[in-house]
Design a protein around this motif. Sequence first.
Motif, short mmCIF file in Angstrom:
data_model
loop_
_atom_site.label_atom_id
_atom_site.label_comp_id
_atom_site.label_asym_id
_atom_site.label_seq_id
_atom_site.Cartn_x
_atom_site.Cartn_y
_atom_site.Cartn_z
N GLY A 25 0.82 -1.21 0.00
CA GLY A 25 0.00 0.00 0.00
C GLY A 25 0.86 1.26 0.00
O GLY A 25 0.57 2.22 -0.71
N ARG A 26 1.93 1.25 0.79
CA ARG A 26 2.85 2.39 0.83
C ARG A 26 3.57 2.55 -0.50
O ARG A 26 3.77 3.67 -0.98
CB ARG A 26 3.86 2.24 1.97
CG ARG A 26 3.26 2.55 3.33
CD ARG A 26 4.27 2.68 4.46
NE ARG A 26 5.63 2.35 4.15
CZ ARG A 26 6.30 1.29 4.63
NH1 ARG A 26 5.70 0.46 5.46
NH2 ARG A 26 7.55 1.07 4.31
N LEU A 27 3.97 1.44 -1.12
CA LEU A 27 4.65 1.48 -2.41
C LEU A 27 3.78 2.19 -3.46
O LEU A 27 4.28 2.98 -4.26
CB LEU A 27 4.97 0.06 -2.88
CG LEU A 27 5.57 -0.09 -4.28
CD1 LEU A 27 6.99 0.47 -4.31
CD2 LEU A 27 5.57 -1.55 -4.69
N LEU A 28 2.48 1.93 -3.43
CA LEU A 28 1.56 2.54 -4.38
C LEU A 28 1.03 3.89 -3.93
O LEU A 28 0.33 4.56 -4.69
CB LEU A 28 0.39 1.59 -4.66
CG LEU A 28 0.76 0.31 -5.41
CD1 LEU A 28 -0.45 -0.58 -5.56
CD2 LEU A 28 1.36 0.64 -6.76
N PHE A 62 -6.45 -2.14 -10.15
CA PHE A 62 -6.84 -3.38 -9.48
C PHE A 62 -6.32 -3.38 -8.04
O PHE A 62 -7.06 -3.72 -7.10
CB PHE A 62 -6.31 -4.60 -10.22
CG PHE A 62 -6.69 -5.89 -9.56
CD1 PHE A 62 -7.85 -6.55 -9.91
CD2 PHE A 62 -5.89 -6.45 -8.56
CE1 PHE A 62 -8.21 -7.74 -9.27
CE2 PHE A 62 -6.24 -7.62 -7.93
CZ PHE A 62 -7.40 -8.27 -8.29
N SER A 63 -5.05 -3.02 -7.86
CA SER A 63 -4.46 -3.03 -6.52
C SER A 63 -5.17 -2.07 -5.57
O SER A 63 -5.37 -2.39 -4.39
CB SER A 63 -2.98 -2.68 -6.59
OG SER A 63 -2.28 -3.71 -7.27
N LEU A 64 -5.57 -0.91 -6.08
CA LEU A 64 -6.31 0.04 -5.26
C LEU A 64 -7.64 -0.58 -4.81
O LEU A 64 -8.00 -0.54 -3.62
CB LEU A 64 -6.56 1.33 -6.03
CG LEU A 64 -7.41 2.39 -5.31
CD1 LEU A 64 -6.67 2.95 -4.11
CD2 LEU A 64 -7.78 3.50 -6.28
N PHE A 69 -10.98 -3.52 -0.68
CA PHE A 69 -11.68 -4.78 -0.37
C PHE A 69 -11.08 -5.43 0.88
O PHE A 69 -11.81 -5.84 1.79
CB PHE A 69 -11.56 -5.68 -1.60
CG PHE A 69 -11.95 -7.12 -1.42
CD1 PHE A 69 -13.16 -7.49 -0.90
CD2 PHE A 69 -11.08 -8.12 -1.86
CE1 PHE A 69 -13.52 -8.83 -0.78
CE2 PHE A 69 -11.43 -9.45 -1.75
CZ PHE A 69 -12.65 -9.82 -1.20
N GLY A 70 -9.76 -5.50 0.95
CA GLY A 70 -9.10 -6.10 2.11
C GLY A 70 -9.40 -5.36 3.40
O GLY A 70 -9.62 -5.98 4.44
#
Length: 136
Positions: A25-28, A62-64, A69-70
């Motif tokens: 999450g921090r990476l993105l 997608f990752s966002l 969702f998580g």
Amino acid sequence: MNSSEKQSPGFKRDPVTLFEENEFGRLLGIHITEARDGYARVEMDCTGKCNPHGIAHGGAVFSLADHAFGIASNYGKDHYTAVSVHIQYIAPARGLLVAVAERIASNETCGTYRVIVYEGERTIAVFDGIAFRVSS
């Protein structure tokens, strides 16, 4: 031992802190703006996350959505893991994206979530996920 200590070691802290400090999450550059059981709102700037056409990379979108969702599925007392997800890309994006995740159904073992990714008022993607309860 309180209920949070019965959970996996990563879930001893509150879910917002846990997800906000998560490496990926921090990476993105994903930030949580609101979270509660069954709901999450997160945002991410697309800068540096574009494909060769200059629009947000599908993997970043997608990752966002997956991150939202998580958070929504793991905010409560139980720990869930994704078992099935699907995303539909609706429109290209270049700016600040906001993903809003909401639980739309649940039973004793699974929760179903819908995540909508926006750029301003425009819908960018719709993500549906099913989470399976792995602990309580």
